[in-house]
Design a protein around this motif. Structure first.
Motif, PDB file in Angstrom:
ATOM      1  N   LYS A  22       0.623  -1.050  -0.092  1.00 54.38           N
ATOM      2  CA  LYS A  22      -0.310  -0.091  -0.072  1.00 54.38           C
ATOM      3  C   LYS A  22       0.244   1.415  -0.051  1.00 54.38           C
ATOM      4  N   SER A  23       1.919   0.942   0.877  1.00 58.58           N
ATOM      5  CA  SER A  23       2.908   2.548   1.617  1.00 58.58           C
ATOM      6  C   SER A  23       4.600   1.473   1.688  1.00 58.58           C
ATOM      7  N   GLN A  24       5.228   3.181   1.523  1.00 56.45           N
ATOM      8  CA  GLN A  24       6.028   2.745   2.017  1.00 56.45           C
ATOM      9  C   GLN A  24       7.244   3.763   1.975  1.00 56.45           C
ATOM     10  N   GLN A  25       7.621   3.727   3.090  1.00 50.36           N
ATOM     11  CA  GLN A  25       8.525   5.134   3.453  1.00 50.36           C
ATOM     12  C   GLN A  25       9.865   4.686   4.959  1.00 50.36           C
ATOM     13  N   ARG A  41      15.522   1.445   8.393  1.00 47.58           N
ATOM     14  CA  ARG A  41      14.712   0.742   8.645  1.00 47.58           C
ATOM     15  C   ARG A  41      13.728   1.687   8.323  1.00 47.58           C
ATOM     16  N   ILE A  42      12.773   0.559   7.468  1.00 49.81           N
ATOM     17  CA  ILE A  42      12.079   0.782   5.903  1.00 49.81           C
ATOM     18  C   ILE A  42      10.124   0.218   6.976  1.00 49.81           C
ATOM     19  N   ARG A  43       9.849   0.998   6.902  1.00 50.76           N
ATOM     20  CA  ARG A  43       7.618   1.117   6.861  1.00 50.76           C
ATOM     21  C   ARG A  43       7.417   0.459   6.176  1.00 50.76           C
ATOM     22  N   VAL A  44       6.357  -0.477   5.871  1.00 50.02           N
ATOM     23  CA  VAL A  44       6.174  -0.046   4.719  1.00 50.02           C
ATOM     24  C   VAL A  44       4.467  -1.061   5.109  1.00 50.02           C
ATOM     25  N   GLN A  45       2.900  -0.382   3.927  1.00 47.65           N
ATOM     26  CA  GLN A  45       1.581  -0.967   4.484  1.00 47.65           C
ATOM     27  C   GLN A  45       1.215  -2.106   3.638  1.00 47.65           C
ATOM     28  N   LEU A  46       0.738  -2.674   4.037  1.00 51.90           N
ATOM     29  CA  LEU A  46       0.657  -3.961   3.102  1.00 51.90           C
ATOM     30  C   LEU A  46      -0.976  -4.506   2.985  1.00 51.90           C
ATOM     31  N   VAL A  76       4.585  -3.242   8.342  1.00 52.26           N
ATOM     32  CA  VAL A  76       5.954  -3.685   8.874  1.00 52.26           C
ATOM     33  C   VAL A  76       6.897  -2.820   8.954  1.00 52.26           C
ATOM     34  N   HIS A  77       7.691  -2.886  10.119  1.00 47.46           N
ATOM     35  CA  HIS A  77       9.047  -2.100   9.854  1.00 47.46           C
ATOM     36  C   HIS A  77      10.250  -3.629   9.479  1.00 47.46           C
TER      37      HIS A  77
END
Length: 94
Positions: free
Chosen positions: A47-50, A56-61, A88-89
């Motif tokens: 969905k998104s990533q940052q 650290r990378i934050r992703v939304q699945l 998810v980190h």
């Protein structure tokens, strides 16, 4: 208007730290290695990533059950922190 004024103020104080134009979020394949992207369930599952920090990378699945933690560790991810809502980190460093 206030945002333009604030941006100009910070640009004057730190000319090399404030970008002239806002940067867009990088493409899925630019931030994540192909093996990591595959272990997350593919680009369609993101969905998104940052990038939150250097390590650290934050992703939304879309569907967190499609993520394969073993494959992520094999791909070089040091640790995986699963949060609520499909967030998810990915810890990529020490």
């Amino acid at each position: 208007m206030f945002e333009k004024l604030q941006r100009a103020f910070w640009k004057a104080l730190t000319p090399d730290l404030v970008a002239e134009t806002p940067s867009t979020e990088p493409a899925a394949d630019a931030m994540l290695a192909p093996a990591v992207l595959s272990a997350l369930g593919g680009a369609i599952n993101l969905k998104s990533q940052q990038r939150v920090a250097l390590t650290r990378i934050r992703v939304q699945l879309q569907d967190p059950t499609r993520m394969d933690e073993v494959a992520l560790k094999t791909a070089g991810i040091t640790a995986v922190m699963v949060l609520a809502g499909g967030v998810v980190h990915l810890i990529t460093g020490l």
